[in-house]
Write a protein that holds these residues in place. Structure first.
Motif, mmCIF file in Angstrom:
data_model
loop_
_atom_site.group_PDB
_atom_site.id
_atom_site.type_symbol
_atom_site.label_atom_id
_atom_site.label_comp_id
_atom_site.label_asym_id
_atom_site.label_seq_id
_atom_site.Cartn_x
_atom_site.Cartn_y
_atom_site.Cartn_z
ATOM 1 N N TRP A 157 0.857 -1.200 0.000
ATOM 2 C CA TRP A 157 0.000 0.000 0.000
ATOM 3 C C TRP A 157 0.881 1.234 0.000
ATOM 4 N N LEU A 198 -10.501 -0.882 3.711
ATOM 5 C CA LEU A 198 -9.278 -0.167 4.097
ATOM 6 C C LEU A 198 -9.522 1.332 4.085
ATOM 7 N N PHE A 283 -7.208 -1.950 8.972
ATOM 8 C CA PHE A 283 -7.480 -3.383 8.934
ATOM 9 C C PHE A 283 -8.311 -3.831 10.125
#
Length: 288
Positions: A157, A198, A283
């Motif tokens: 990410w 997310l 998360f």
């Protein structure tokens, strides 16, 4: 992501079937990551409905309690099997309680178009499109480097925004991600459920005081197209923030084609310094 093995299932079309699954600790932070629970529900419904290659075009999941790592049962009710759409309801049962409830609608595999765009990290959209540079020019975030979190190792990410800084914060928070832990069909829209769960960094980018935990309450995802691109562009708009948060999300190909949309509701709770960097990743710890 390795899809949980189905230990027993009835023949396709049966109204109600219990499917045994094994939740992998690779997608857990204490309890299972919500996106992984959603993918398991999709796979259980595919098995029971006899729609192995069908695309989940609409999913809506509610997280009721933490789902532990290990053995669990997904009870699938077939709502309707039709020529255009097939719909099922799933309940995840673990440790003597129901931890999640999902309704999923499938469309035949050929009815969802595929974007013929096989991009690499060196390919990227123009800055005016996504306000995001080439992902290969950005360092992996704490999300991708966090020690002690197996989930963090599954996702690469990256963002150009310092989401732990002072701001100013963009109205639309854009980042790049790829699911390193996805081992299924690269064009399977089920992976969008992982990518959509997310919103933590976007909340931080809007100025929420750190540290905090994000526990997803609900996640609604709609598939627009398939893509084989490993990298996805994630575009998030945070609609409301308090003790709870609401965010809308788009997933796009690096060329700027929307492949999925989502809406997430989450509960924010304080976290200790020992919880970082994972508490702020979005998360979630699954215990609001």
């Amino acid at each position: 992501m390795r899809i949980p093995d189905v230990a027993a299932a009835a023949s396709p079309g049966r109204a109600r079937t219990a499917v045994e699954v094994d939740f992998d600790s690779a997608w857990a932070i204490e309890s299972m990551f919500g996106g992984a629970v959603a993918v398991a529900c999709v796979e259980a419904a595919r098995t029971v409905c006899g729609t192995a290659d069908a695309a989940p075009i609409a999913t809506s999941i509610r997280f009721l309690a933490p789902t532990p790592v290990g053995r669990a049962t997904i009870v699938v009710d077939v709502v309707r099997v039709g020529r255009s759409f097939t719909t099922a309801h799933c309940e995840v049962e673990s440790g003597g309680r129901t931890t999640a409830s999902m309704i999923v609608t499938f469309a035949p595999a050929g009815s969802v178009s595929t974007v013929e765009e096989h991009s690499s990290p060196t390919q990227h959209p123009a800055p005016e499109q996504h306000s995001s540079p080439n992902p290969s020019g950005l360092p992996p975030s704490a999300l991708s480097e966090g020690a002690g979190s197996s989930v963090a190792q599954q996702v690469d990410w990256r963002t150009a925004v310092d989401w732990t800084g002072e701001g100013p914060w963009p109205e639309v928070f854009t980042s790049w991600l790829r699911l390193r832990g996805w081992t299924g069909d690269p064009t399977d829209p089920a992976r969008y459920l992982l990518a959509a769960d997310l919103i933590g960094p976007a909340l931080a980018a809007r100025g929420i005081a750190l540290p905090f935990r994000v526990a997803t309450v609900s996640l609604d995802v709609s598939t627009v197209r398939r893509t084989a691109s490993q990298w996805l562009v994630q575009r998030i708009v945070v609609r409301a923030v308090g003790t709870a948060a609401v965010a809308d999300l788009e997933l796009l190909t690096p060329g700027g084609v929307v492949v999925a949309t989502a809406t997430q509701h989450a509960v924010l709770t304080p976290a200790t310094a020992e919880d970082l960097p994972f508490a702020a990743t979005g998360f979630g710890w699954g215990r609001p």
